[in-house]
Every structure is written in structure tokens, then in C-alpha cells.
Design an enzyme around this catalytic site. Structure first.
Site, PDB file in Angstrom:
ATOM      1  N   ARG A 245      11.910  -6.195   4.484  1.00 23.10           N
ATOM      2  CA  ARG A 245      11.817  -4.551   4.290  1.00 23.10           C
ATOM      3  C   ARG A 245      12.816  -3.871   4.858  1.00 23.10           C
ATOM      4  NH1 ARG A 245       5.728  -2.199   4.904  1.00 23.10           N
ATOM      5  NH2 ARG A 245       5.929  -2.454   7.096  1.00 23.10           N
TER       6      ARG A 245
ATOM      7  N   ARG B 294      -8.927   0.681   9.221  1.00 24.75           N
ATOM      8  CA  ARG B 294      -8.612  -0.314   9.538  1.00 24.75           C
ATOM      9  C   ARG B 294      -9.286  -1.297  10.142  1.00 24.75           C
ATOM     10  NH1 ARG B 294      -2.344   0.455   8.990  1.00 24.75           N
ATOM     11  NH2 ARG B 294      -1.393  -1.564   9.227  1.00 24.75           N
TER      12      ARG B 294
ATOM     13  N   ARG C 107      12.103  -2.140  10.382  1.00 24.17           N
ATOM     14  CA  ARG C 107      10.980  -1.603  11.443  1.00 24.17           C
ATOM     15  C   ARG C 107      10.792  -2.437  12.572  1.00 24.17           C
ATOM     16  NH1 ARG C 107       5.670   0.296   8.078  1.00 24.17           N
ATOM     17  NH2 ARG C 107       4.745  -1.005  10.022  1.00 24.17           N
TER      18      ARG C 107
ATOM     19  N   ARG D  28       0.607  -9.236  13.503  1.00 19.03           N
ATOM     20  CA  ARG D  28      -0.144  -8.224  12.740  1.00 19.03           C
ATOM     21  C   ARG D  28      -1.323  -8.734  11.759  1.00 19.03           C
ATOM     22  NH1 ARG D  28       5.048  -5.476  10.242  1.00 19.03           N
ATOM     23  NH2 ARG D  28       3.455  -3.789   9.138  1.00 19.03           N
TER      24      ARG D  28
ATOM     25  N   LYS E 142       0.785  -1.180  -0.070  1.00 22.11           N
ATOM     26  CA  LYS E 142       0.193   0.061  -0.105  1.00 22.11           C
ATOM     27  C   LYS E 142       0.867   1.171  -0.114  1.00 22.11           C
ATOM     28  CE  LYS E 142      -2.046  -1.152   4.096  1.00 22.11           C
ATOM     29  NZ  LYS E 142      -1.484  -2.293   4.427  1.00 22.11           N
TER      30      LYS E 142
HETATM   31  P1  AMP Z   1       1.566   0.535   8.974  1.00 20.63           P
HETATM   32  O1  AMP Z   1       2.656   1.343   8.865  1.00 20.63           O
HETATM   33  O2  AMP Z   1       0.541   0.744   8.128  1.00 20.63           O
HETATM   34  O3  AMP Z   1       2.037  -1.174   8.980  1.00 20.63           O
HETATM   35  O4  AMP Z   1       1.129   0.638  10.469  1.00 20.63           O
HETATM   36  C1  AMP Z   1       2.188   0.300  11.471  1.00 20.63           C
HETATM   37  C2  AMP Z   1       1.313   0.286  12.913  1.00 20.63           C
HETATM   38  O5  AMP Z   1       0.487   1.461  12.978  1.00 20.63           O
HETATM   39  C3  AMP Z   1       0.169  -0.692  12.685  1.00 20.63           C
HETATM   40  O6  AMP Z   1       0.664  -2.120  13.193  1.00 20.63           O
HETATM   41  C4  AMP Z   1      -0.816  -0.340  14.215  1.00 20.63           C
HETATM   42  O7  AMP Z   1      -0.008  -0.589  15.164  1.00 20.63           O
HETATM   43  C5  AMP Z   1      -0.706   1.342  13.701  1.00 20.63           C
HETATM   44  N1  AMP Z   1      -1.754   1.682  12.764  1.00 20.63           N
HETATM   45  C6  AMP Z   1      -1.573   2.152  11.376  1.00 20.63           C
HETATM   46  N2  AMP Z   1      -2.828   2.483  11.042  1.00 20.63           N
HETATM   47  C7  AMP Z   1      -3.795   2.313  11.907  1.00 20.63           C
HETATM   48  C8  AMP Z   1      -5.042   2.289  12.060  1.00 20.63           C
HETATM   49  N3  AMP Z   1      -5.845   2.843  11.214  1.00 20.63           N
HETATM   50  N4  AMP Z   1      -5.658   2.152  13.151  1.00 20.63           N
HETATM   51  C9  AMP Z   1      -4.926   1.748  14.372  1.00 20.63           C
HETATM   52  N5  AMP Z   1      -3.729   1.514  14.347  1.00 20.63           N
HETATM   53  C10 AMP Z   1      -3.076   1.963  13.205  1.00 20.63           C
END
Ligand code: AMP
Length: 213
Positions: free
Chosen positions: A126, A87, A159, A170, A13
């Protein structure tokens, strides 16, 4: 154009969303990036979010909904690509209410999907630039100079939540909380599903077709 991109962690994404948003001249709002910036800056939201993020859990809805509303309402006409928000169904409902309040319409919702072994392989390899946030992959798109970003020479890091144990969690959270969004959005006009398991340019072509239809 306003669009929502959703799908499992590691599906691409961020990479695809950044490319599409820059080509369309709209804002790329990546919830994960906004949260990581808040953690780095030590804001109240960042302090609340960190523990959930480190454990691969979703940050509470009130925190993320408030952050997105602030971004969207700051420039309602600029166009946006939402990546990683909503989400779960509660966030999707909050988003609909917020957009109605601001008179903003979503043109496309694109669901990106790929098989789980593919996602795990992408997440484990990554690497992210600590300066500009650009993403690399140890195997599939390695940097020219090991450990450093091709774009800005910033240092690359893995990360915290891209460790194998956190990745498994996750994906579980995704299946339980995010996948039900399919039922929420499927059937709406502007909804499409694309196969994101292929090579990057091929996936991008599919994404562009989805938003041009
Ligand atoms: P991402 O970079 O999209 O993989 O997001 C990393 C982390 O941020 C996720 O594993 C969640 O802990 C938090 N996060 C990202 N987007 C959301 C969301 N819409 N709602 C809640 N937590 C989020």
C-alpha cells in the site's frame, strides 16, 4: 443514512468507504485518518495516540470515543459512514450510548472480510498520498507516475504501520479485539457480511447491495 463498516486491516474499508460515502453524500469518518491528522497537528489526542499507532496497538478507548462524539455531534443529521470505529466491544457500547443520547440511529452495519494472506499482500504494497490521502498499491493499482499521486501529484509514502512486523501485530490485535464485534452486531437488523477478497469494483457492488437491501 448512517452506517458502520468494520473488518480487518487491509480489507479495503477506506477505499470502499470513501467511494460509498461520497456517492451517498454522507461524511466518511475514518478513525485512522482522524488520528493521523491529530498526530500531524500535534493535538493532545494526537500526542497520546502516536505511540500506540506506531506499535500497531489500539489507541485508548477514551481518546477515540471523544473524537468520534465530537464529529458526530457537530452535525447529527449529515449522515455518516464510520470506518475503523468501533474496534472493540467497549467502543461499540460507548457508541450505542452516544447515539441514543443524540437520537441517532444506525441503518447498516457491514462486516467486510478477506483471507489473511490477501490482507497482508494488500497492506505490504500500500502507498498513500501525503497530500490528499488517496491510496494506491504497488502492484494492483500503481500510480501513473511512480511515487506521485494521480489525483493531486502529492508524494506517496508507505505508512509506518504497514511494515511486515507491525502488520502481524495489527492482525493479532484485530483477531483478539475487533473480531468479537461480529458477535455484538450479528443478528441486528441492518447487519450484513460481504466477501471483500475480490477485485475492487466487485467488492463495491457487494457493499452497495448490502446497504440497499
Ligand atoms: P487504520 O488507518 O484504520 O488502519 O488505523 C491505524 C491505527 O490507528 C490503528 O492501528 C490503531 O493504532 C489506530 N486506530 C484506528 N482506529 C482505532 C480505534 N477505533 N480504536 C483504537 N485505535 C484505533
Amino acid at each position: 443514512m448512517n452506517l458502520i463498516l468494520f473488518g480487518p486491516p487491509g480489507v479495503g474499508k477506506g477505499t470502499q468507504g470513501e467511494r460509498l460515502a461520497s456517492e451517498q453524500g454522507i461524511q466518511h469518518m475514518a478513525m485512522g485518518d482522524l488520528l493521523r491528522a491529530a498526530v500531524r497537528d500535534g493535538t493532545d489526542a494526537g500526542l497520546k495516540a502516536k505511540i500506540f499507532m506506531d506499535g500497531g496497538k489500539l489507541v485508548p478507548d477514551d481518546v477515540v470515543v471523544a473524537m468520534i462524539e465530537e464529529k458526530i455531534s457537530a452535525d447529527k443529521d449529515a449522515g455518516f459512514l464510520l470506518d475503523g470505529f468501533p474496534r472493540n466491544v467497549a467502543q461499540a457500547e460507548a457508541l450505542d450510548a452516544m447515539l441514543a443520547k443524540h437520537g441517532v440511529v444506525v441503518d447498516h452495519v457491514v462486516f467486510m472480510d478477506a483471507p489473511e494472506d490477501n490482507l497482508i499482500e494488500r497492506l505490504c504494497g500500500r502507498l498513500i498520498c501525503s497530500a490528499c490521502g488517496f491510496g494506491f498499491h504497488r502492484q494492483y493499482s500503481p500510480p501513473q507516475k511512480s511515487g506521485y499521486c494521480d489525483r493531486c501529484n502529492g508524494e506517496l509514502y508507505q505508512r509506518e504501520d504497514d511494515r511486515e512486523d507491525v502488520i502481524a501485530h495489527r492482525l493479532e490485535v484485530y483477531r483478539e479485539q475487533t473480531e468479537p464485534l461480529l458477535g455484538y452486531y450479528q443478528g441486528r437488523s441492518g447487519f450484513s457480511k460481504i466477501d471483500a477478497s475480490g477485485e475492487m469494483d466487485l467488492v463495491y457492488t457487494g457493499l452497495k447491495q448490502a446497504v440497499e437491501n
